[in-house]
Write an enzyme that holds these catalytic residues in place. Structure first.
Site, short mmCIF file in Angstrom:
data_model
loop_
_atom_site.label_atom_id
_atom_site.label_comp_id
_atom_site.label_asym_id
_atom_site.label_seq_id
_atom_site.Cartn_x
_atom_site.Cartn_y
_atom_site.Cartn_z
N SER A 290 -17.89 26.12 -1.94
CA SER A 290 -18.16 25.59 -3.29
C SER A 290 -19.41 24.71 -3.35
CB SER A 290 -16.93 24.83 -3.82
OG SER A 290 -15.86 25.73 -4.02
N ASN B 104 -24.45 34.01 0.90
CA ASN B 104 -23.57 35.11 1.32
C ASN B 104 -23.08 35.82 0.05
OD1 ASN B 104 -21.56 36.76 2.30
ND2 ASN B 104 -20.23 35.10 3.00
N TRP B 105 -23.60 37.01 -0.17
CA TRP B 105 -23.25 37.75 -1.40
C TRP B 105 -21.85 38.36 -1.33
CZ3 TRP B 105 -27.89 40.95 -3.79
CH2 TRP B 105 -28.87 40.05 -4.22
N GLY C 180 -21.69 30.89 -1.29
CA GLY C 180 -21.12 32.14 -1.77
C GLY C 180 -21.49 32.38 -3.22
N GLY C 181 -20.56 32.09 -4.12
CA GLY C 181 -20.72 32.41 -5.55
C GLY C 181 -22.05 31.99 -6.14
P1 13P Z 1 -18.31 29.80 -2.29
O1 13P Z 1 -19.65 29.13 -2.28
O2 13P Z 1 -18.17 30.83 -3.36
O3 13P Z 1 -17.21 28.80 -2.27
O4 13P Z 1 -18.19 30.62 -0.91
C1 13P Z 1 -18.48 29.99 0.28
C2 13P Z 1 -18.53 31.00 1.36
O5 13P Z 1 -17.51 31.55 1.74
C3 13P Z 1 -19.84 31.34 1.92
O6 13P Z 1 -19.71 32.12 3.08
#
Ligand code: 13P
Length: 258
Positions: free
Chosen positions: A218, A15-16, A239-240
């Site tokens: 995370s 998810n960008w 996410g990140g």
């Molecule tokens: P992170 O991997 O940056 O914690 O984000 C998770 C997220 O919200 C994916 O939708």
């Protein structure tokens, strides 16, 4: 009676969020090349949810690749006077095969209720998209011992009745783990995923047994193998770490040896 274990094909989704300009397109193309190249026979689906502004371009660039694309949100309706919103049908036409709905950043930043999330998921299914429906507890809710109550309540109120294993994916994302570098212990993840599976099976029967349940919050290259090995974890919503192709692919490789 012991529940029969089904082979569920995992999904690793990136998810960008609100990241992604022209300069980032190259990262998606690196992922595409790996997914069609040395990872072609990996037993998992791989997906990127770029910002909507890049959907058409990425769709054209990846062509018939195994890499899948998803929207990050949608309106419930197919069209209409909703300035700034995107219909599921638009995402579908632009090349998406799925859409994330009910992400905690939407629930918090935009006050989205479970009823709205359910309507969006219905819209996604109507348009032929897979609805990736997010649920998860806040830090306070976990500290107060309400994690399972909150997650199961969100699940029941956010999933359309007609959901199937083919058109719906659940993503468990503890709000306090998103973007913080914190993750639940693997036994805490297992407790929630097993509870989600039981609830899905109770509501949807066979489809509930086969619906994918992703863990998000995370997920990084160094914890992916342990998290993806947890019972009833059928992939990740990243996410990140999905913004850098090398990190994202390292997470996908958690499924390499299975
Ligand atoms: P992170 O991997 O940056 O914690 O984000 C998770 C997220 O919200 C994916 O939708």
């Amino acid at each position: 009676m012991a529940r029969q274990a089904h082979a569920i094909r995992p999904l690793v989704a990136g998810n960008w969020k609100m990241n992604g300009l022209q300069a980032n397109v190259a990262e998606a193309l690196i992922v595409r090349d790996a997914v069609d190249g040395d990872l072609a026979s990996i037993g998992a689906d791989v997906l990127i949810a770029p910002p909507a502004t890049l959907m058409t371009e990425l769709s054209a660039a990846i062509g018939k690749s195994r890499l899948l694309l998803a929207g990050q949100d949608c309106h419930a309706a197919p069209s209409g006077p909703h300035t700034g919103d995107i219909a599921p049908e638009m995402l579908k036409e632009a090349g998406a095969s799925a859409v994330i709905v009910g992400h905690s950043e939407r629930r918090v930043d935009h006050g989205e209720t479970c009823a709205e999330v359910k309507a969006k998921a219905e819209g996604a299914q109507r348009a032929g998209l897979i609805a990736i429906v997010c649920v998860g507890e806040t830090r306070d809710e976990r500290a107060s011992g309400f994690t399972l109550d909150v997650v199961l309540q969100q699940l029941k109120a956010s999933l359309p009745e007609q959901s199937t294993a083919a058109n719906t994916v659940v993503a468990y994302e503890p709000v306090w783990a998103i973007g913080t570098g914190l993750t639940p212990t693997t036994s805490d993840v297992e407790e929630v995923h097993v509870a989600i599976r039981r609830e899905l099976a109770a509501i949807f029967g066979e489809d509930g047994e086969r619906m994918r349940i992703l863990y998000g919050g995370s997920v990084k290259p160094d914890n992916a193998t342990a998290l993806m090995a947890v019972s009833e974890v059928n992939g990740a919503l990243v996410g990140g770490a999905s913004l850098k192709a090398s990190d994202f692919l390292a997470i996908v490789r958690a499924y390499e040896s299975r």
